[in-house]
Structure formats: structure tokens, C-alpha cells
Design an enzyme around this catalytic site. Structure first.
Site, PDB file in Angstrom:
ATOM      1  N   ASP A   1     -22.397  22.658 -29.813  1.00 27.22           N
ATOM      2  CA  ASP A   1     -22.254  22.604 -28.354  1.00 27.22           C
ATOM      3  C   ASP A   1     -20.840  23.075 -28.027  1.00 27.22           C
ATOM      4  O   ASP A   1     -20.207  23.700 -28.873  1.00 27.22           O
ATOM      5  CB  ASP A   1     -22.569  21.189 -27.838  1.00 27.22           C
ATOM      6  CG  ASP A   1     -23.101  21.224 -26.414  1.00 27.22           C
ATOM      7  OD1 ASP A   1     -22.513  21.927 -25.574  1.00 27.22           O
ATOM      8  OD2 ASP A   1     -24.115  20.555 -26.132  1.00 27.22           O
TER       9      ASP A   1
ATOM     10  N   HIS B   1     -20.964  26.514 -28.113  1.00 26.59           N
ATOM     11  CA  HIS B   1     -21.264  27.079 -26.795  1.00 26.59           C
ATOM     12  C   HIS B   1     -19.996  27.581 -26.112  1.00 26.59           C
ATOM     13  O   HIS B   1     -19.947  27.688 -24.901  1.00 26.59           O
ATOM     14  CB  HIS B   1     -21.949  26.035 -25.903  1.00 26.59           C
ATOM     15  CG  HIS B   1     -23.326  25.654 -26.352  1.00 26.59           C
ATOM     16  ND1 HIS B   1     -24.081  24.683 -25.738  1.00 26.59           N
ATOM     17  CD2 HIS B   1     -24.090  26.117 -27.380  1.00 26.59           C
ATOM     18  CE1 HIS B   1     -25.252  24.566 -26.352  1.00 26.59           C
ATOM     19  NE2 HIS B   1     -25.279  25.415 -27.356  1.00 26.59           N
TER      20      HIS B   1
END
Ligand SMILES: *[C@@H]1O[C@H](CO)[C@@H](O)[C@H](O)[C@H]1NC(C)=O
Ligand SMILES: *[C@@H]1O[C@H](CO)[C@@H](O)[C@H](O)[C@H]1NC(C)=O
Ligand SMILES: *[C@@H]1O[C@H](CO)[C@@H](O)[C@H](O)[C@H]1NC(C)=O
Ligand SMILES: *[C@@H]1O[C@H](CO)[C@@H](O)[C@H](O)[C@H]1NC(C)=O
Ligand SMILES: *[C@@H]1O[C@H](CO)[C@@H](O)[C@H](O)[C@H]1NC(C)=O
Ligand SMILES: *[C@@H]1O[C@H](CO)[C@@H](O)[C@H](O)[C@H]1NC(C)=O
Length: 440
Positions: free
Chosen positions: A252, A275
Site C-alpha cells: 500500500d 501505492h
């Protein structure tokens, strides 16, 4: 606004040659634990105050570990060694935390984690008893706060995340604790530690000022069900924070600047599988004002990621189903991403001014109450991937007034085809300096 203005703002963050030693911790100073590393903030530094003199510690508390639940022993040591002590988790010993701990009372303490700090896997106990926070419905095994706390030691903090990733599959709303929460700390460092498999985010730095994080190694290694929401660091209601010289292998955000993150410097990070480094999400909560200002992200290597540099802002009203996806207001100002190498990244740049809505009409129905200004993406290199080829950037402003002075400089990223196009809307294309060939 002129480019020179952006650079002036950026330069206010940096004092190029200055070197800050945030803790007067030269090895060999009497009373300073030999294992406390000396941390240099660099190559960039913050102009604002950082922790400087962290006085010597005059007492040492070795925690006895190796039991089924070492929390009581650890808590006792923090009380005994608070106000000028050094709490040691010895090398080769495993310390298991099975009881929630509120460590926000610390003052002038060094926490020397040479061994392994881990947690019981009783997901029912933790869900019922973890520390709870309103922000993003988060929770924690424990939280560290107070004044002048240095955390280091070369050891491991193991979140035993797999049991939580497995639980997520059956119960997506299970309250999975954050691995390490710094809440309300004024002056502190965290360095030379390994973190693995957090149930949720690795680190949250909240309500804190003057914190330096250095030389950390964060790794997610799920076997079976995939890891969930393993952000490397999230900053929230905090200022004068440095995160540097670290390696993050996760799934993430690598770093995420949540509401009211100001005066933040992130440098020399190697992120993999993430991310990206994100501003936001902002504006999620009705009536709440969110500010992200004076952020410098310098010298990043970003591989195998969904995004490189990202900014995301929710619409100006909540959707009427979940009621928690918009309605806040605020601004993003003076955010600089400088020297950024991407390899196999879907969107090297992604600015989303109306996060979660499906199209422009849906956004117009809930227009965002945010202003995004003075954002610079400078010296970007590398290759994206096939996902959006020929596009390497998307910059979606909800209205021409919402965005001001968003620029690139020396942006060299190409898609695998060799092309380098951008999807843009409501943006001054000449100022942005990208080849906008489609609407974002
Ligand atoms: C931060 O401070 C606010 C206000 O005191 C408090 O409500 C919140 O629980 C604190 N911590 C976090 C992580 O939000
Ligand atoms: C950039 O970061 C890398 C580590 O990821 C480091 O080796 C290199 O020296 C840094 N470059 C600069 C200019 O600081
Ligand atoms: C980087 O991430 C990819 C998947 O996203 C993974 O296969 C690879 O092992 C990771 N590399 C390192 C050095 O962590
Ligand atoms: C952020 O700071 C502003 C200005 O000080 C304040 O009004 C707002 O309540 C803060 N927001 C959060 C989420 O703390
Ligand atoms: C929910 O919002 C949509 C538009 O965003 C609107 O068309 C619809 O009427 C709303 N429904 C209710 C129950 O308010
Ligand atoms: C922008 O992209 C188009 C379509 O590929 C191309 O024809 C044009 O030459 C590009 N312009 C610049 C300035 O790179």
C-alpha cells in the site's frame, strides 16, 4: 504564479548544506547508550526545529522477556526508567505483547530494541481491547508519546500480520491494529529497526512534532492471503517530521501525508510494491478542514508500484450511501517531489481532485472544497509500465479554480512504448509542461 516562486517556497524547506544532528548522541558520551545511533538529517534538511539535545540517560532497565505475555514487564520498565533511562530488549530474546499498552507518558527515555518485539495473535482480544482512534477507524497494539524518546536497536518488530490478513478475507471490517503508533510525541527519533508483516499500516505518526525517522527496513511477506493496507508511514496532525534512508517493501502507500501534515521531509527512500508516496486522502470527513503544506519528497526510488507521486482529494459532499467519503475542505500547498525514479509504475504522477467518483458529472454534483497549489514534480526519470501506455501521468482537477501552479520540470519518464503522454483536465497545460492528449 512564477516558477521561481515555487522554487523559493521549496527552498524555504531546505538549507542545502546544513546538517542537523537531532540527538547529541555521539557514541562514547557518558550516559548515552552506545547503541543509540547518531543521526544526520541530509542531504536536505528542514528549516524548522528538530530534536537536538537528547540528554544522556542515567539508568538502564533490561526487560526480561520470553514469556507468553511480556507486556507487564515492559510497562514496569518504562515506569522505572522513565525520566532519564534506557529500556533494553535484549538481543536474542523474543518479547511478546499480549496486553494493550498506552505508552504516551514517556519522557527522556531511550527504547533499545535489540531483540524481537512481537504480538499475540488473539484477534478477538485485540479487536476488543486495542487503542481506538476516530481517524479512519484505526486501532493500535500500543502507542508511544510524550517528550524526547529515541527508539532504535537493530532488532525486529514483527506484527504477525498473516493471521490478520487471513481474518480480513472472512471479515473485511475486522479492526486490525496499526503496528507502531507514535501519538503526541514532541521530539524523538526512530532508527535502525526492522519491521515485518503489520496487521494494518506499519507506522502512524500523529499529533507529533520534531521527529526524525532514519534507516528503517519495512517488509511485508505474506504467505497465502495477501497483506492489506500496509502503508509504510502515515503522518497525521503532525509537523517537522523527517523520514529518510529507508527501504520499504509493501503493498500500500509507501508514505502517506494525511490531514494536517506540514513541514515534512522524506528523502532517500527505496519503495517497492507500493501505492506510491501520497498526499491524502484528504477531505474525507464532513466539516473537517485538512491541510497538507510544505512537503518535500527528495530522491525516491519507486519500483513495481501503482503510483509514483500522488495527490487525492475527496468530493465536497459525502456520497449518500457510506456517508464517509467526502464533505471536508482545505488545501494542499507547496508540495515538491524532486529526483524521483520510477520502474514499472502504473501512474508515475496521479492527481485526483475528486477521488472515488466515476465521472465529471458525478464530481460536479459534489464539487470538492479544496485548493491545490504550488506543486512541483521535478527531475523524474524511469519507465512506467504497459498498464496506461502511452500515458504516464493523469492530472484531474475538478475545476480550473481548484488547481493553481502545478508544474513539472525535467520530467523524463516514458512508457514502455517510448511515449510520454498525459491525461489532464482543468489544468493550465503550458504550466504543467506535460503532453496532455486526453481528458483525465
Ligand atoms: C490525536 O489528538 C486528537 C485530539 O486530542 C485525539 O482525538 C486523537 O485520538 C489523537 N490521536 C490520533 C491517532 O488521532
Ligand atoms: C539517493 O538515495 C540513495 C538510496 O536510495 C542513495 O544511495 C543516494 O546516495 C541518494 N542520492 C543523493 C543525491 O542523496
Ligand atoms: C519487489 O516487489 C515485487 C512485487 O511487487 C516482488 O516480487 C519483489 O520480490 C520485491 N523485491 C524486493 C527486493 O523486495
Ligand atoms: C487542521 O488544521 C486546521 C488549522 O489549524 C484546523 O482548523 C483543523 O481542524 C485541523 N484538522 C484536523 C483534521 O486536525
Ligand atoms: C444520492 O446521490 C445521488 C447523486 O449523487 C442522487 O441522485 C440521489 O438522489 C441521492 N439519493 C438519496 C437517497 O439522497
Ligand atoms: C504529444 O503526443 C502526440 C501524440 O503521440 C505527438 O504527436 C506529439 O508530438 C507530442 N508532443 C510533444 C510536444 O511531445
Amino acid at each position: 504564479m512564477q516558477l521561481s516562486y515555487v522554487l523559493t517556497l521549496a527552498l524555504q524547506l531546505l538549507a542545502v548544506d546544513a546538517l542537523t544532528v537531532p540527538a547529541s548522541n555521539h557514541p562514547g558520551v557518558p550516559g548515552v547508550p552506545k547503541t543509540r545511533p547518531q543521526i544526520h538529517v541530509g542531504p536536505k534538511t528542514l528549516k524548522t526545529k528538530l530534536p537536538r539535545n537528547s540528554p544522556p540517560r542515567h539508568k538502564t532497565c533490561h526487560v526480561k522477556g520470553g514469556t507468553a505475555d511480556d507486556s507487564a514487564a515492559l510497562l514496569k520498565s518504562f515506569h522505572e526508567c522513565n525520566n532519564g533511562g534506557h529500556v533494553v530488549l535484549d538481543k536474542g530474546v523474543t518479547y511478546t505483547i499480549g496486553t494493550v499498552m498506552d505508552l504516551t507518558f514517556l519522557k527522556h527515555v531511550d527504547w533499545d530494541i535489540q531483540g524481537t518485539l512481537t504480538f499475540t495473535t488473539d484477534t478477538n482480544y485485540w479487536q476488543a481491547n486495542s487503542l481506538k482512534y476516530k481517524f479512519q477507524d484505526s486501532s493500535a497494539f500500543f502507542a508511544v508519546g510524550g517528550k524526547d524518546v529515541n527508539i532504535f536497536g537493530g532488532g525486529v518488530i514483527d506484527g504477525k500480520g498473516q493471521v490478520w490478513y487471513d481474518l480480513f478475507v472472512k471479515e473485511p471490517t475486522a479492526k486490525r491494529p496499526l503496528l507502531f503508533v507514535i501519538d503526541g510525541l514532541e521530539g524523538g527519533t526512530m532508527s535502525n529497526l526492522n519491521m515485518v508483516n503489520p496487521p494494518n499500516w506499519f507506522n502512524l505518526v500523529a499529533n507529533s512534532t520534531n521527529i526524525v525517522i532514519d534507516n528503517m527496513n519495512l517488509k511485508v511477506a505474506a504467505v497465502g492471503n495477501p497483506a492489506k493496507n500496509t502503508d509504510g508511514w502515515d503522518t497525521y496532525r503532525s509537523s517537522s517530521i523527517v523520514i529518510q534512508n529507508s527501504i520499504i517493501d509493501n503493498t500500500d502507500d509507501c508514505v502517506s501525508f494525511k490531514p494536517n501534515s506540514t513541514q515534512i521531509l522524506v528523502q532517500n527512500l527505496r519503495c517497492n510494491g507500493s501505492h506510491g508516496i501520497s498526499v491524502g486522502s484528504l477531505g474525507q470527513y464532513v466539516g473537517v478542514v485538512d491541510i497538507v503544506e510544505d512537503v518535500l519528497v527528495y530522491n525516491t526510488s519507486m519500483s513495481n508500484a501503482g503510483d509514483g507521486a500522488r495527490i487525492k482529494v475527496f468530493p465536497g459532499a459525502p456520497d449518500n450511501v457510506t456517508m464517509n467519503s467526502g464533505g471536508g475542505s482545505g488545501y494542499v500547498k507547496n508540495v515538491v517531489y524532486d529526483k524521483y525514479d520510477v520502474q514499472n509504475v502504473d501512474w508515475p504522477i496521479e492527481v485526483t481532485g475528486c477521488y472515488t467518483v466515476k465521472d465529471a458529472a458525478a464530481c460536479a454534483a459534489r464539487p470538492p472544497k479544496f485548493h491545490i497549489s504550488d506543486v512541483l514534480f521535478k527531475d523524474f526519470t524511469g519507465v512506467s509500465n504497459k498498464k496506461y501506455d502511452p500515458y504516464v501521468a493523469t492530472v484531474a482537477c475538478p475545476s480550473p479554480e481548484a488547481c493553481e501552479n502545478i508544474r513539472t520540470e525535467n520530467f523524463q519518464v516514458k512508457a514502455p512504448s517510448g511515449k510520454s503522454q498525459a491525461k489532464c483536465s482543468n489544468i493550465n497545460v503550458a504550466e504543467l509542461g506535460l503532453n496532455c492528449t486526453a481528458a483525465a
